[in-house]
Write a protein that holds these residues in place. Structure first.
Motif, PDB file in Angstrom:
ATOM      1  N   ILE A  66       0.863  -1.188   0.000  1.00  0.00           N
ATOM      2  CA  ILE A  66       0.000   0.000   0.000  1.00  0.00           C
ATOM      3  C   ILE A  66       0.899   1.237   0.000  1.00  0.00           C
ATOM      4  CG2 ILE A  66      -2.028  -1.063   1.120  1.00  0.00           C
ATOM      5  CD1 ILE A  66      -0.977   0.126   3.777  1.00  0.00           C
ATOM      6  N   GLY A  67       0.303   2.415   0.087  1.00  0.00           N
ATOM      7  CA  GLY A  67       1.095   3.643   0.188  1.00  0.00           C
ATOM      8  C   GLY A  67       1.750   4.014  -1.136  1.00  0.00           C
ATOM      9  N   LYS A  68       2.989   4.525  -1.033  1.00  0.00           N
ATOM     10  CA  LYS A  68       3.675   5.065  -2.215  1.00  0.00           C
ATOM     11  C   LYS A  68       3.836   4.057  -3.349  1.00  0.00           C
ATOM     12  CE  LYS A  68       6.415   8.908  -0.470  1.00  0.00           C
ATOM     13  NZ  LYS A  68       7.685   9.279   0.145  1.00  0.00           N
ATOM     14  N   GLY A  69       4.138   2.791  -2.985  1.00  0.00           N
ATOM     15  CA  GLY A  69       4.332   1.744  -3.989  1.00  0.00           C
ATOM     16  C   GLY A  69       3.069   1.537  -4.809  1.00  0.00           C
ATOM     17  N   LEU A  70       1.932   1.520  -4.113  1.00  0.00           N
ATOM     18  CA  LEU A  70       0.644   1.335  -4.790  1.00  0.00           C
ATOM     19  C   LEU A  70       0.286   2.574  -5.610  1.00  0.00           C
ATOM     20  CD1 LEU A  70      -2.029  -0.148  -5.338  1.00  0.00           C
ATOM     21  CD2 LEU A  70      -2.859   0.661  -3.123  1.00  0.00           C
ATOM     22  N   ASP A  71       0.570   3.769  -5.052  1.00  0.00           N
ATOM     23  CA  ASP A  71       0.264   5.011  -5.778  1.00  0.00           C
ATOM     24  C   ASP A  71       0.998   5.062  -7.117  1.00  0.00           C
ATOM     25  OD1 ASP A  71      -1.263   5.760  -3.659  1.00  0.00           O
ATOM     26  OD2 ASP A  71       0.183   7.198  -2.834  1.00  0.00           O
ATOM     27  N   ARG A  72       2.241   4.594  -7.099  1.00  0.00           N
ATOM     28  CA  ARG A  72       3.048   4.632  -8.322  1.00  0.00           C
ATOM     29  C   ARG A  72       2.438   3.702  -9.383  1.00  0.00           C
ATOM     30  NH1 ARG A  72       9.540   4.062  -7.611  1.00  0.00           N
ATOM     31  NH2 ARG A  72      10.115   4.182  -9.804  1.00  0.00           N
ATOM     32  N   VAL A  73       1.952   2.561  -8.938  1.00  0.00           N
ATOM     33  CA  VAL A  73       1.308   1.618  -9.854  1.00  0.00           C
ATOM     34  C   VAL A  73      -0.022   2.198 -10.351  1.00  0.00           C
ATOM     35  CG1 VAL A  73       0.113  -0.627  -9.897  1.00  0.00           C
ATOM     36  CG2 VAL A  73       2.464  -0.464  -9.036  1.00  0.00           C
ATOM     37  N   SER A  74      -0.786   2.807  -9.441  1.00  0.00           N
ATOM     38  CA  SER A  74      -2.080   3.396  -9.823  1.00  0.00           C
ATOM     39  C   SER A  74      -1.907   4.503 -10.860  1.00  0.00           C
ATOM     40  CB  SER A  74      -2.797   3.969  -8.603  1.00  0.00           C
ATOM     41  OG  SER A  74      -3.372   2.914  -7.866  1.00  0.00           O
ATOM     42  N   SER A  75      -0.792   5.229 -10.773  1.00  0.00           N
ATOM     43  CA  SER A  75      -0.613   6.324 -11.739  1.00  0.00           C
ATOM     44  C   SER A  75      -0.419   5.765 -13.157  1.00  0.00           C
ATOM     45  CB  SER A  75       0.532   7.256 -11.325  1.00  0.00           C
ATOM     46  OG  SER A  75       1.755   6.596 -11.471  1.00  0.00           O
ATOM     47  N   ILE A  76       0.173   4.592 -13.276  1.00  0.00           N
ATOM     48  CA  ILE A  76       0.287   3.949 -14.601  1.00  0.00           C
ATOM     49  C   ILE A  76      -1.091   3.420 -15.026  1.00  0.00           C
ATOM     50  CG2 ILE A  76       1.324   1.993 -15.875  1.00  0.00           C
ATOM     51  CD1 ILE A  76       3.227   4.362 -15.227  1.00  0.00           C
ATOM     52  N   LEU A  77      -1.810   2.824 -14.070  1.00  0.00           N
ATOM     53  CA  LEU A  77      -3.157   2.320 -14.384  1.00  0.00           C
ATOM     54  C   LEU A  77      -4.063   3.469 -14.824  1.00  0.00           C
ATOM     55  CD1 LEU A  77      -3.542  -0.192 -11.394  1.00  0.00           C
ATOM     56  CD2 LEU A  77      -3.106  -0.773 -13.791  1.00  0.00           C
ATOM     57  N   ASP A  78      -3.901   4.650 -14.199  1.00  0.00           N
ATOM     58  CA  ASP A  78      -4.712   5.816 -14.592  1.00  0.00           C
ATOM     59  C   ASP A  78      -4.438   6.201 -16.047  1.00  0.00           C
ATOM     60  OD1 ASP A  78      -5.968   6.061 -12.162  1.00  0.00           O
ATOM     61  OD2 ASP A  78      -4.560   7.552 -11.358  1.00  0.00           O
ATOM     62  N   LEU A  79      -3.169   6.150 -16.437  1.00  0.00           N
ATOM     63  CA  LEU A  79      -2.835   6.480 -17.830  1.00  0.00           C
ATOM     64  C   LEU A  79      -3.512   5.484 -18.776  1.00  0.00           C
ATOM     65  CD1 LEU A  79       0.999   7.276 -17.461  1.00  0.00           C
ATOM     66  CD2 LEU A  79      -0.819   8.922 -17.918  1.00  0.00           C
ATOM     67  N   VAL A  80      -3.446   4.195 -18.403  1.00  0.00           N
ATOM     68  CA  VAL A  80      -4.057   3.142 -19.231  1.00  0.00           C
ATOM     69  C   VAL A  80      -5.578   3.329 -19.290  1.00  0.00           C
ATOM     70  CG1 VAL A  80      -4.498   0.648 -19.360  1.00  0.00           C
ATOM     71  CG2 VAL A  80      -2.191   1.498 -18.873  1.00  0.00           C
ATOM     72  N   ARG A  81      -6.188   3.611 -18.114  1.00  0.00           N
ATOM     73  CA  ARG A  81      -7.644   3.821 -18.093  1.00  0.00           C
ATOM     74  C   ARG A  81      -8.017   4.996 -18.990  1.00  0.00           C
ATOM     75  NH1 ARG A  81      -7.655   1.545 -12.338  1.00  0.00           N
ATOM     76  NH2 ARG A  81      -6.457   3.354 -11.680  1.00  0.00           N
ATOM     77  N   GLY A  82      -7.169   6.019 -18.983  1.00  0.00           N
ATOM     78  CA  GLY A  82      -7.423   7.203 -19.819  1.00  0.00           C
ATOM     79  C   GLY A  82      -7.398   6.855 -21.299  1.00  0.00           C
ATOM     80  N   ILE A  83      -6.389   6.083 -21.710  1.00  0.00           N
ATOM     81  CA  ILE A  83      -6.271   5.734 -23.143  1.00  0.00           C
ATOM     82  C   ILE A  83      -7.415   4.796 -23.550  1.00  0.00           C
ATOM     83  CG2 ILE A  83      -4.772   4.773 -24.948  1.00  0.00           C
ATOM     84  CD1 ILE A  83      -2.397   5.126 -22.985  1.00  0.00           C
ATOM     85  N   ALA A  84      -7.732   3.815 -22.677  1.00  0.00           N
ATOM     86  CA  ALA A  84      -8.746   2.806 -23.029  1.00  0.00           C
ATOM     87  C   ALA A  84     -10.159   3.291 -22.754  1.00  0.00           C
ATOM     88  CB  ALA A  84      -8.479   1.523 -22.249  1.00  0.00           C
ATOM     89  N   ASN A  85     -10.244   4.436 -22.064  1.00  0.00           N
ATOM     90  CA  ASN A  85     -11.550   4.994 -21.721  1.00  0.00           C
ATOM     91  C   ASN A  85     -12.391   4.019 -20.876  1.00  0.00           C
ATOM     92  OD1 ASN A  85     -13.365   7.038 -21.660  1.00  0.00           O
ATOM     93  ND2 ASN A  85     -14.292   6.573 -23.657  1.00  0.00           N
ATOM     94  N   ILE A  86     -11.774   3.495 -19.819  1.00  0.00           N
ATOM     95  CA  ILE A  86     -12.480   2.626 -18.878  1.00  0.00           C
ATOM     96  C   ILE A  86     -12.300   3.190 -17.465  1.00  0.00           C
ATOM     97  CG2 ILE A  86     -12.217   0.514 -20.255  1.00  0.00           C
ATOM     98  CD1 ILE A  86      -9.915  -0.294 -18.338  1.00  0.00           C
ATOM     99  N   ASN A  87     -13.125   2.717 -16.532  1.00  0.00           N
ATOM    100  CA  ASN A  87     -13.052   3.231 -15.160  1.00  0.00           C
ATOM    101  C   ASN A  87     -12.733   2.160 -14.125  1.00  0.00           C
ATOM    102  OD1 ASN A  87     -13.582   6.023 -15.344  1.00  0.00           O
ATOM    103  ND2 ASN A  87     -15.644   5.474 -16.063  1.00  0.00           N
ATOM    104  N   GLU A  88     -12.724   0.895 -14.549  1.00  0.00           N
ATOM    105  CA  GLU A  88     -12.535  -0.192 -13.592  1.00  0.00           C
ATOM    106  C   GLU A  88     -11.218  -0.081 -12.840  1.00  0.00           C
ATOM    107  OE1 GLU A  88     -13.835  -0.597 -16.528  1.00  0.00           O
ATOM    108  OE2 GLU A  88     -15.439  -2.098 -16.476  1.00  0.00           O
ATOM    109  N   ARG A  89     -11.273  -0.484 -11.549  1.00  0.00           N
ATOM    110  CA  ARG A  89     -10.047  -0.577 -10.737  1.00  0.00           C
ATOM    111  C   ARG A  89      -9.368  -1.901 -11.074  1.00  0.00           C
ATOM    112  NH1 ARG A  89      -9.174   4.392  -9.927  1.00  0.00           N
ATOM    113  NH2 ARG A  89     -10.706   4.519 -11.583  1.00  0.00           N
ATOM    114  N   ALA A  90      -8.105  -2.044 -10.651  1.00  0.00           N
ATOM    115  CA  ALA A  90      -7.378  -3.264 -11.027  1.00  0.00           C
ATOM    116  C   ALA A  90      -6.698  -3.934  -9.847  1.00  0.00           C
ATOM    117  CB  ALA A  90      -6.336  -2.931 -12.090  1.00  0.00           C
ATOM    118  N   GLU A  91      -6.585  -5.254  -9.988  1.00  0.00           N
ATOM    119  CA  GLU A  91      -5.818  -6.068  -9.051  1.00  0.00           C
ATOM    120  C   GLU A  91      -4.511  -6.374  -9.770  1.00  0.00           C
ATOM    121  OE1 GLU A  91      -8.713  -8.997  -7.259  1.00  0.00           O
ATOM    122  OE2 GLU A  91      -7.044 -10.279  -7.934  1.00  0.00           O
TER     123      GLU A  91
END
Ligand code: PMV
Length: 323
Positions: A66-91
């Motif tokens: 959790i914390g910074k490590g997860l935030d860094r991963v989420s920021s990449i997922l946000d970029l992907v969600r933006g390009i794919a135009n989806i909102n789902e969270r990821a495991e």
């Protein structure tokens, strides 16, 4: 809601011409171009599943992060969600087959595997260049773990063309990296904080200004399979990066006494005809590159040196791939 999942594998890489310092920290646009080789046999394998959960989650080697490590991963997922135009969270679930703290930058393999698995899970088929850009946003050196073999990361004019590409394939030149593990007594400063300090060294401008010359020499040495030129330039470039680190404010001293001992041995071995050369990332462990036919001999000699607790051996690795 549907579930989308994908698994990808990527190798870490060792830089021959180093990346140290950004011209844009947020976009991770480097101050200079760099060259590396992927490390075969060592890998990160990552599975990304977009589902109906409320938050992104991250598991590395069976432990929740959790914390910074997860935030860094989420920021990449946000970029992907933006390009794919989806909102789902990821495991996100990730496994490394190399020991943590072994002097192998795990972030390069991790963000390369994440970029590939998450984009594919989101239904995107990105080009190598697009994947390299995406991986770069998580960790600069990860841009170099997307293409295979020997790789050059171009500075580019901006975000769009700041990508890495192969300069020679996996089987072009039989090089082996023997990583001499030196037990570091203190915790090191991570590279993200390190890049931000690079500009405080009065030596950084000179290092950056001279980078195109070193890149040219290194690229030519690889393409011509000229080991002597290769060994000389990787040692020179590594020493220059550490000179910047040591003269930053606050200073960063990654070397241990054993690190310097290995440098001296490696240079003596080369002077006596053994094709070896050293390079060191942001740590104390020494990557000793050699022509593969000499790797057994190099490994044996390294194991006999004081302060060396283990030696990892890796050949040239391929591109990031979907499993
Ligand atoms: O990608 P980062 O932020 O972990 O930085 C890598 C820095 C070095 O490993 C020291 C050099 C390099 O080019 O890989």
């Amino acid at each position: 809601m549907s579930t989308y999942t994908s698994t990808a594998l990527a190798h870490p890489n060792i830089a021959f011409i180093k990346y140290w310092g950004n011209r844009d920290n947020a976009l991770r646009l480097p101050s200079n171009g760099s060259i590396s080789m992927n490390l075969d046999g060592l890998f990160t394998r990552t599975t990304v599943t977009f589902n109906s959960s409320q938050y992104d989650s991250l598991i590395i080697n069976d432990r929740a992060v959790i914390g910074k490590g997860l935030d860094r991963v989420s920021s990449i997922l946000d970029l992907v969600r933006g390009i794919a135009n989806i909102n789902e969270r990821a495991e996100v679930s990730s496994v490394n087959n190399f020991p943590a703290g072994a002097g192998i930058a795990s972030s390069a393999a991790a963000f390369a595997a994440l970029a590939l698995a998450s984009s594919r899970a989101a239904g995107l088929i990105l080009s190598e260049g697009q994947l390299s850009r995406l991986a770069r946003r998580g960790s600069g050196s990860a841009s170099r773990s997307i293409p295979g073999g020997f790789v050059e990361w171009h500075m580019g004019a901006g975000d769009d063309d700041c990508v890495a590409a192969s300069i020679a394939s996996v089987d072009y030149w039989n090089l082996t990296d023997c990583v001499a593990i030196v037990n570091a007594a203190h915790k090191k400063t991570g590279s993200t904080e390190g890049h931000a300090l690079a500009g405080t060294s009065p030596l950084q401008n000179a290092r950056v200004a001279d980078a195109p010359r070193r890149i040219e020499i290194c690229r030519k040495a690889i393409l011509n399979k000229d080991f002597e030129a290769f060994a000389n330039i990787i040692e020179h470039d590594s020493d220059m990066m550490h000179a910047v680190m040591m003269t930053s404010t606050p200073p960063l001293m990654y070397w241990q006494a054993a690190t310097v001992g290995i440098f001296q041995e490696v240079r003596a071995w080369r002077a006596n005809g053994l094709p070896v050369g050293y390079t060191v990332d942001a740590g104390a462990n020494v990557h000793v590159l050699c022509l593969s036919e000499y790797s057994k001999e190099v490994e044996k000699r390294l194991r006999e040196l004081p302060g060396v607790s283990d030696v990892l051996v890796a050949g040239v690795g391929g591109a990031a791939q979907i499993l």
